[in-house]
Enzyme design. Structure first.
Site: not given
Length: 429
Positions: A110-112, A341, A346-347
């Site tokens: 999870c990028g965020h 989202d 991010g991903s």
């Protein structure tokens, strides 16, 4: 459900997407590796996920994470040229490790959340801000040798990068700001982040992270999707079930996504209702799962389709005007059980850039802005910073850097009264 303890959380958001970090109250999460801990949480602690993510404390689009002990720092283990263990190296020990939570279960990347956790790690003393260095540039992407077929695949240190990599900035002042390095172990592997730190104000700011190797699994494939795409009989009274074809890519950025130009399903991601986007995403996800193999190079636990990303179709990097600024591109991500989202993902940005680079639509060190068009100001920047080889077949992959800003929203203490059955958690679909 007996739950006598209280859970304390720190709540944040990254470009609108929430993150509930559980800092107190969790029972021990057993397992040697991060994936073993994830399996243990799924099998034994899922009632806590529902308690914290579902209503009345959360909602269908809530997101969170548990903090767990990092995996033992042992060398990468291989069999021949196949990576069978992606544990972190001793000199790259994780400062913290996390399990991600959402409405369906436990995601792999999870990028965020990583961008938020980078701030959190410094502010909550997991990392000493005295380790801050004066650099806002990609000086750790200096050129190195391309790995041979006999070297361990999947090692993000074995990359090639252009000489300009040390001069590409992360959306911050060209004069340089202090940054604190933060290593975060995620189920997909070790993710290296940096967060700005104002030494005078003792305040964290924007963050950036380097992805695990990102790659394209399927390129320009047609999938039959009932009710959507080209070739269906839209005039039929049964148009909703009429088969159509949707062109898409499947790309990996720590999780697998189907990438779809929203125009193919006759939707405008800037104005379409979430109900219509979620309905189309569910149909596409089911069709991809039924027709395309989703296989990670060495981890069966990462071999599943996580979500669908609808894009504006503007995949090619190009200058927006004479100033040389690149034109932004928009996307909306629907993942897990129809979760939307609020950030550009991010991903997902990582997966999109992997596909764009694979198709020659963007070059190394060309920075691109990605926006979530339905949330004003929700923006990440992304850059392909290096090439690498990954997995048993040494497939082409890239390392992507994603930058964004997270903010704190509050701190909470949650508990459950003995006679409150509704309070155990519920969702209304």
């Amino acid at each position: 459900m007996a739950m006598s303890c209280k859970f304390r959380t720190v709540d944040m958001h990254t470009c609108g997407e929430p993150l509930r970090i559980v800092v107190e109250g969790m029972p021990p999460i057993e397992g040697r590796t991060i994936l073993e801990k994830r399996d243990f949480a799924k099998a034994n602690l899922d009632h806590i996920r529902r308690f914290l993510m579902f209503e009345p404390r959360g909602h269908t689009d809530m997101y969170g994470c548990y903090l767990v002990e990092p995996s033992p720092p042992v060398p990468c283990v291989t069999e021949g040229d196949e990576v069978v263990s992606d544990d972190v190296k001793a000199e790259e020990k994780a400062h913290l490790a996390v399990l991600f939570l959402h409405n369906e279960g436990y995601s792999t990347m999870c990028g965020h959340a990583v961008l938020a956790l980078a701030r959190f790690a410094v502010d909550h003393k997991y990392v000493d801000p005295a380790t801050a260095v004066t650099r806002c540039r990609h000086d750790d992407a200096r050129p190195t040798a391309q790995p041979s077929a006999t070297q361990p695949a999947g090692d993000t240190a074995m990359v090639t990068a252009s000489a300009e990599s040390a001069a590409v900035e992360c959306g911050v002042d060209a004069g340089g700001v202090r940054e604190v390095p933060v290593n975060i172990e995620c189920p997909c592997g070790l993710v290296r982040a940096h967060v700005e730190y104002d030494m005078a104000r003792r305040r964290t700011g924007r963050a950036r992270f380097r992805s695990v190797p990102a790659f394209v699994l399927h390129t320009d494939v047609y999938v039959n999707v009932p009710g959507y795409g080209s070739g269906r009989d839209a005039s039929s009274h049964a148009a909703a079930n009429s088969p159509g074809r949707v062109l898409l890519d499947v790309s990996y950025g720590g999780a697998f996504y189907a990438l779809v130009d929203a125009a193919q399903v006759e939707l405008d991601i800037r104005t379409a209702s979430l109900e219509l986007l979620k309905k189309a995403a569910a149909a596409i996800k089911a069709a991809v799962q039924a027709s395309l193999p989703i296989t990670h190079p060495y981890s069966p636990e990462l071999s599943f389709l996580y979500g669908v990303i609808f894009t504006d179709g503007k995949d090619k990097w190009q200058q927006e005007n004479d100033s040389g600024a690149p034109e932004p591109t928009a996307n909306v991500t629907i993942f897990a059980e129809g979760e939307v989202d609020r950030s550009p993902t991010g991903s997902g940005v990582t997966a999109r850039l992997a596909a764009q680079y694979h198709k020659g639509q963007i070059a190394l060190q060309q920075q691109r802005e990605f926006i979530q068009p339905q949330v004003k100001g929700s923006s990440f920047t992304g850059t392909v910073v290096a090439e690498t080889l990954y997995g048993k077949k040494q497939q082409a992959a890239v390392i992507v850097e994603v930058c964004g800003k997270a903010s704190y929203t509050g701190e909470c203490v949650f508990h459950l009264e003995e006679d409150d059955n509704i309070g155990e958690g519920f969702l209304i679909s």
